[in-house]
Design an enzyme around this catalytic site. Structure first.
Site, short mmCIF file in Angstrom:
data_model
loop_
_atom_site.label_atom_id
_atom_site.label_comp_id
_atom_site.label_asym_id
_atom_site.label_seq_id
_atom_site.Cartn_x
_atom_site.Cartn_y
_atom_site.Cartn_z
N CYS A 66 0.79 -1.24 0.00
CA CYS A 66 0.00 0.00 0.00
C CYS A 66 0.82 1.28 0.00
O CYS A 66 0.27 2.37 -0.10
CB CYS A 66 -0.96 0.01 1.18
N CYS A 99 12.71 -7.72 12.25
CA CYS A 99 13.27 -8.61 11.25
C CYS A 99 12.22 -8.74 10.14
O CYS A 99 11.18 -9.37 10.32
CB CYS A 99 13.55 -9.96 11.91
#
Length: 182
Positions: A102, A171
């Site tokens: 997005c 991560c």
């Protein structure tokens, strides 16, 4: 039967590899020593204050048309790309990492560091309102999943073993990110 156990063990080790990393003393920001300067303070401030925007809602068919197969697997099916075989793990350029689904700006190169895990790692998002943290109990582990706060896409996981000043390690999957050089 031994082959099945071996395959299952290999899969669990691969998925949990993101949780394994170097000690805090061995980690350093990826921009250190590369000649790249930090993002200007006014750019970071503008990104932090920028409105999140409307929530993005699409059908799975719409997401499939918009995303590559790998992006769809990671972002929508909560998959994990291969360690060390991804686009941004070694990226040392100055810029912003947006959600690949997005466009929500979520992380900057200023907080990126080399965690040694094989995935791009950051110690803080641009703003806490840009990401959503959700408890993840898959694969027999309890982890904290990181989602895009705007579209709900899976970005990666966060662990409490990162460098100062936050002590966190986001991560992330490169396939979930789109880097914009600044």
């Amino acid at each position: 039967m031994k082959a099945i156990y071996f395959i299952l063990l290999t899969g669990v080790l691969h998925l949990s590899a993101c949780a394994q990393q170097e000690s805090a003393a061995e980690r350093a920001p990826t921009t250190a020593g590369t000649g790249n300067e930090p993002l200007p303070a006014e750019v970071v401030k503008e990104l932090n204050e920028q409105a999140l925007g409307d929530t993005v809602v699409k059908t799975e068919a719409e997401w499939r048309k918009l995303l590559t197969p790998e992006q769809y697997y990671v972002l929508r099916e909560e998959g994990t790309e291969r360690a060390f075989k991804n686009e941004y793990n070694d990226n040392k350029k100055r810029g912003v990492y947006n959600c690949a689904a997005c466009g929500n700006p979520m992380f900057t190169s200023q907080t990126k560091f080399d965690s040694g895990t094989g995935w791009p790692s950051f110690y803080a998002p641009i703003s806490e309102k840009r990401v959503k943290e959700v408890e993840d109990r898959t694969m027999g582990m309890v982890r904290t999943e990181v989602e895009c706060a705007r579209c709900g896409s899976h970005i990666g996981h966060v662990f409490p073993d990162g460098p100062e000043p936050t002590g966190l390690r986001y991560c992330l999957n490169s396939a979930a990110l789109k880097f914009v050089k600044k």
